[in-house]
Design a protein around this motif. Structure first.
Motif, PDB file in Angstrom:
ATOM      1  N   ASP A  86      52.532 -77.477  47.198  1.00  0.00           N
ATOM      2  CA  ASP A  86      52.191 -78.892  47.291  1.00  0.00           C
ATOM      3  C   ASP A  86      53.346 -79.695  46.703  1.00  0.00           C
ATOM      4  O   ASP A  86      53.438 -79.878  45.482  1.00  0.00           O
ATOM      5  N   THR A  87      54.227 -80.160  47.554  1.00  0.00           N
ATOM      6  CA  THR A  87      55.436 -80.830  47.081  1.00  0.00           C
ATOM      7  C   THR A  87      55.152 -82.204  46.490  1.00  0.00           C
ATOM      8  O   THR A  87      56.079 -82.861  46.000  1.00  0.00           O
ATOM      9  N   THR A  88      53.885 -82.672  46.535  1.00  0.00           N
ATOM     10  CA  THR A  88      53.558 -83.936  45.869  1.00  0.00           C
ATOM     11  C   THR A  88      53.328 -83.745  44.383  1.00  0.00           C
ATOM     12  O   THR A  88      53.203 -84.725  43.648  1.00  0.00           O
ATOM     13  N   VAL A  89      53.224 -82.482  43.936  1.00  0.00           N
ATOM     14  CA  VAL A  89      53.010 -82.186  42.520  1.00  0.00           C
ATOM     15  C   VAL A  89      54.374 -81.943  41.878  1.00  0.00           C
ATOM     16  O   VAL A  89      55.122 -81.055  42.310  1.00  0.00           O
ATOM     17  N   SER A  90      54.677 -82.739  40.867  1.00  0.00           N
ATOM     18  CA  SER A  90      55.960 -82.624  40.177  1.00  0.00           C
ATOM     19  C   SER A  90      55.724 -82.700  38.670  1.00  0.00           C
ATOM     20  O   SER A  90      54.883 -83.467  38.203  1.00  0.00           O
ATOM     21  N   LYS A  91      56.491 -81.908  37.928  1.00  0.00           N
ATOM     22  CA  LYS A  91      56.373 -81.911  36.479  1.00  0.00           C
ATOM     23  C   LYS A  91      57.694 -81.478  35.881  1.00  0.00           C
ATOM     24  O   LYS A  91      58.207 -80.408  36.194  1.00  0.00           O
TER      25      LYS A  91
ATOM     26  N   ASP B 134      55.873 -70.544  35.767  1.00  0.00           N
ATOM     27  CA  ASP B 134      55.960 -71.229  34.482  1.00  0.00           C
ATOM     28  C   ASP B 134      54.529 -71.514  34.050  1.00  0.00           C
ATOM     29  O   ASP B 134      53.866 -72.409  34.593  1.00  0.00           O
ATOM     30  N   GLY B 135      54.043 -70.755  33.082  1.00  0.00           N
ATOM     31  CA  GLY B 135      52.650 -70.887  32.677  1.00  0.00           C
ATOM     32  C   GLY B 135      51.726 -70.391  33.777  1.00  0.00           C
ATOM     33  O   GLY B 135      51.919 -69.314  34.337  1.00  0.00           O
ATOM     34  N   GLU B 136      50.729 -71.190  34.113  1.00  0.00           N
ATOM     35  CA  GLU B 136      49.743 -70.787  35.106  1.00  0.00           C
ATOM     36  C   GLU B 136      50.234 -71.044  36.533  1.00  0.00           C
ATOM     37  O   GLU B 136      49.591 -70.603  37.480  1.00  0.00           O
ATOM     38  N   VAL B 137      51.313 -71.763  36.696  1.00  0.00           N
ATOM     39  CA  VAL B 137      51.820 -72.087  38.035  1.00  0.00           C
ATOM     40  C   VAL B 137      52.904 -71.091  38.413  1.00  0.00           C
ATOM     41  O   VAL B 137      53.842 -70.846  37.649  1.00  0.00           O
ATOM     42  N   SER B 138      52.772 -70.485  39.603  1.00  0.00           N
ATOM     43  CA  SER B 138      53.693 -69.421  40.008  1.00  0.00           C
ATOM     44  C   SER B 138      54.633 -69.834  41.128  1.00  0.00           C
ATOM     45  O   SER B 138      55.404 -69.002  41.613  1.00  0.00           O
TER      46      SER B 138
ATOM     47  N   LEU C  11      64.342 -82.812  41.028  1.00  0.00           N
ATOM     48  CA  LEU C  11      63.052 -82.744  40.352  1.00  0.00           C
ATOM     49  C   LEU C  11      62.460 -81.342  40.526  1.00  0.00           C
ATOM     50  O   LEU C  11      62.977 -80.532  41.303  1.00  0.00           O
ATOM     51  N   ARG C  12      61.361 -81.063  39.792  1.00  0.00           N
ATOM     52  CA  ARG C  12      60.677 -79.781  39.912  1.00  0.00           C
ATOM     53  C   ARG C  12      59.356 -80.024  40.636  1.00  0.00           C
ATOM     54  O   ARG C  12      58.529 -80.831  40.187  1.00  0.00           O
ATOM     55  N   VAL C  13      59.148 -79.313  41.747  1.00  0.00           N
ATOM     56  CA  VAL C  13      57.944 -79.491  42.558  1.00  0.00           C
ATOM     57  C   VAL C  13      57.320 -78.130  42.841  1.00  0.00           C
ATOM     58  O   VAL C  13      57.957 -77.080  42.708  1.00  0.00           O
TER      59      VAL C  13
END
Length: 777
Positions: free
Chosen positions: A521-526, A491-495, A515-517
């Protein structure tokens, strides 16, 4: 002397003999009752019986005013074939023995346990005081309650016994001798449930009835269709058409029915593929009244086991829709809507359904308007499934075990080797290697079970071998949990995003989280976030890399929180309130508070008092009692060369029906003397009342407005009033108008004004003019 004594002794002996005879004879031995009766009284003088001639001319012994008999013990009720066998043991719940004046025991059949028996209408009686049994035939198998009531010879009832639930017994296999019921003795076209079948290939128009059509829709039967299933005939629906079969089929709730239809779309509406419904229409026992799944006599809301709002594109060609029905819903419950494509979970019809016919809705979404949609039907079928025969349709997964296979089907009944392969080496495979199990389909899609990890993992792989989704255990033996996640995607720059659901022991909390992680790095969520906890629900938008806080909506017991967010309500067009605060009568806090920086700007108390730090302006209807609503002009309005009265764009308000208002206008106006200035009111239709006016007379003019003659009058609201001026386009004069207006209908109240004589120099109603409206009743 001696003779005298002898005579006296003889006389005495004779008297003794007579006295003895008299004492041994009944006192009424030679008595009778001539044309009357003897009453029997108790110690209090109350009559308890009558011996002799009765008031109706009969003769006998009649017992009256006897005490109520005791309560019988509860009956023993046994279901009989289409009836009930009821037994009373001759005992009483509150007495040791039956009273001597017991006449009989009544048997009552009641709709519920708490219904009082009507001694005038017993279902049967037990005449033996020692107890007996009676059998009562019933016309239905509905459940009911049995109670007993004892009556004495005076006709007085005692208390009813405890109620006992009962239901007649339906016919069972043992009640019928083999061969006693033939097919010729069973009513209806579908007598043998193992052979029941209705098939129609749309060759006979008389077999179908159109029950509903859209605008311009047509239903026709067309022959010579080469690719029709049988017979070369089809039924063609142009636009929305709803049809039912004309042959009612007796519905056996113990049989399993397969409902199917073969349909294709020949043309589509411009909005996309239209849809179909395929099911059965329920009919009551009279063969006429419709019974939908809610028990209503209506052509809608029936059971659609084969198709329910199913889109049918032209590209799909002939499509066969299949569904199953069996049984009826319990009394008081609705039937099933559908769909029911699995014969193990068939749909149920309403309890009142006794017949069914096939039922099709074609081009469903084209009901409201003319449509280009065209669908054809070439076969419709309702058939009873032979559930006793084993076939692919009714073989339940897991029902065949190794013990049921032939001895040589699997050698030794033990599977050996590291892999299992399909017979022809070209189908699916199951590989067991190093403690993992991988099942791969011929398409390449696979499921990998890996219990060798620290916590077990179940991966779903696509045809390229990449992870499409996973199920992972988490936690430990004391705090187990589960994670269900998608495979990584871009999704965008994140693969390497994954959508993940965490259930169970999640860190220190016991919760369910979605959630979406990032996989790396499962600490990053958006993205969207939802968490369910034992005493809290939190949802919102989370971005761990953003500088600001997340927008969250939190629900605690009895309390809602919205952090870092705004509320936008866009209700649909309806008669319902868009935002309602409905507090209990015991509520004492504010109904609403709006604050900025901790300071209230607007508040509504529990009593309905409103406070507004910025004042209140009303462009809509004035509804609050005795609350003045001021409305002022924010800008000048100029009108030239016009004598037509027109409502002012600012001094206007809406009034409600059947209300009374105090209305006041303060007008700051300017005009040349040659033009003057005139006004009238616009009021709702049917409004009544007068208006008082105070201002410069119609011909008065004086530059400084210091010595103007004034007019003072009372007029109807819509009467035109002309005022004098200061003979200037911008120098202002002042007029006041007021009155009480009573409405019967809702509508607009406004000040209309214009020049009295047309003039090229504009007249003006200036900024600062205002009106004030107060509702009085």
């Amino acid at each position: 002397m001696t003779d005298t004594i002898s005579q006296f002794a003889a006389r005495l002996a004779q008297v003794e003999r007579q006295l003895a005879r008299t004492s041994r004879t009944a006192q009424l031995a030679y008595s009778s009752i001539e044309g009357g009766a003897i009453n029997v009284h108790d110690d209090d003088g109350g009559i308890r019986g009558v011996i002799g001639q009765q008031p109706d001319g009969t003769t006998g012994v009649v017992i009256v005013n006897g005490a109520p008999p005791p309560m019988p013990t509860a009956p023993v009720v046994e279901p009989a074939l289409a009836g009930l066998k009821i037994t009373w043991d001759g005992e009483f719940a509150d007495a040791m023995a039956a009273p001597l004046d017991l006449a009989r025991v009544q048997v009552h059949l009641l709709a519920s346990a708490d219904v009082s028996p009507d001694v005038r209408k017993p279902a049967a009686t037990i005449e033996a005081g020692s107890g007996a049994s009676v059998t009562i035939a019933r016309q239905s198998y509905d459940g009911l309650w049995v109670r007993l009531v004892a009556l004495n010879t005076s006709g007085i009832p005692g208390a009813a016994s405890d109620a006992v639930a009962a239901a007649p017994r339906k016919t069972q296999g043992g009640d019928l001798a083999a061969g006693s019921v033939g097919l010729d003795k069973v009513a209806g076209a579908l007598a043998d449930s193992t052979l029941q079948r209705f098939t129609d290939t749309l060759g006979d128009p008389a077999s179908w009835t159109v029950t509903g059509k859209g605008p311009g829709a047509e239903w026709t039967h067309v022959s010579g269709v080469s690719d029709a299933a049988t017979g070369g005939t089809v039924g063609r629906a142009s636009g929305f058409v709803r049809i039912r079969g004309n042959t009612p089929l007796p519905y056996d709730p113990t049989a399993l029915y397969r409902v199917s239809a073969r349909i294709r779309a020949m043309a589509q509406p411009t909005t996309g593929p239209d849809s179909v419904y395929v099911g059965v229409l329920g009919i009551a026992s009279d063969g006429i009244r419709l019974v939908n799944r809610n028990g209503e006599d209506s052509p809608i809301s029936h059971c659609y086991p084969a198709a329910s709002y199913a889109p049918l594109p032209v590209a799909d060609g002939w499509t066969t829709y299949v569904g199953y029905v069996q049984g009826r819903a319990a009394l008081g419950e609705n039937g099933d809507a559908g769909t029911n494509p699995d014969l193990r979970t068939p749909g149920r019809l309403h309890a009142d359904v006794r017949y069914v016919v096939p039922y099709l809705w074609l081009n469903y979404t084209s009901q409201a308007a003319a449509s280009l949609a065209v669908m054809e039907v070439d076969a419709v079928q309702i058939e009873a499934v032979r559930t006793g025969a084993v076939g692919p349709d009714n073989l339940v997964a897991g029902s065949v075990t190794a013990d049921a296979l032939a001895a040589d089907a699997i050698t030794g009944k033990v599977i050996t080797g590291g892999s299992l392969h399909s017979y022809n080496e070209q189908g699916s495979t199951v590989d067991i290697q190093n403690g993992t199990v991988k099942a791969t389909a011929a398409s390449g899609y696979a499921i990998l079970v890996d219990p060798t990890q620290q916590l077990p993992v179940l991966d779903f792989l696509n045809s390229a071998g990449a992870t499409a989704g996973s199920v992972n255990a988490m936690g430990n033996d004391n705090r187990p949990g589960l994670v269900v996640s998608s495979g990584p995607f871009s999704d965008g720059e994140v693969s390497d995003w994954r959508w993940a659901n965490r259930m169970g022991a999640d860190g220190a909390a016991n919760r369910w989280v979605a959630l979406r992680v990032r996989e790396s790095d499962t600490t990053v969520s958006k993205g969207g976030y939802l968490a369910l906890e034992p005493a809290r629900v939190v949802t919102g938008i989370v971005d761990t890399e953003a500088a600001g806080p997340p927008t969250l909506f939190q629900i605690d017991p009895g309390l809602f929180f919205l952090d870092e967010g705004r509320v936008l309500i866009e209700p649909p067009a309806s008669a319902f309130t868009a935002l309602l605060v409905a507090a209990r009568t015991t509520h004492t806090g504010a109904l609403a508070r709006f604050a900025v920086g901790g300071e209230d700007r607007f508040a509504v108390s529990a009593a309905g008092h409103v406070s507004a730090a910025g004042g209140v302006a009303a462009a809509g209807p004035v509804t609050g009692m005795n609350v003045p609503v001021p409305i002022y002009k924010p800008t000048n309005t100029d009108r030239a060369s016009s004598v037509a009265l027109v409502a002012d764009p600012h001094l206007t308000v809406q009034l409600q029906a059947n209300a009374r208002y105090l209305v006041e206008f303060h007008l700051h106006y300017a005009a040349l003397s040659a033009a003057a200035f005139k006004t009238a009111w616009v009021v709702p239709t049917g409004a009544t009342g007068n208006r008082s006016v105070l201002g410069p007379g119609s011909t008065a003019t004086e530059a400084n407005a210091d010595n103007l003659s004034m007019r003072s009058g009372v007029h109807a609201p819509t009467t035109t009033v002309v005022y004098g001026t200061r003979n200037h386009a911008t120098n202002l004069a002042h007029a006041v108008e007021s009155g009480i207006i009573t409405t019967t209908t809702a509508g607009t109240l406004a000040l209309s004004w214009a020049q009295n004589v047309s003039n090229a120099t504009a007249a003006r109603l200036a900024i600062g003019s205002y009106m004030q409206v107060t509702r009085l009743a």
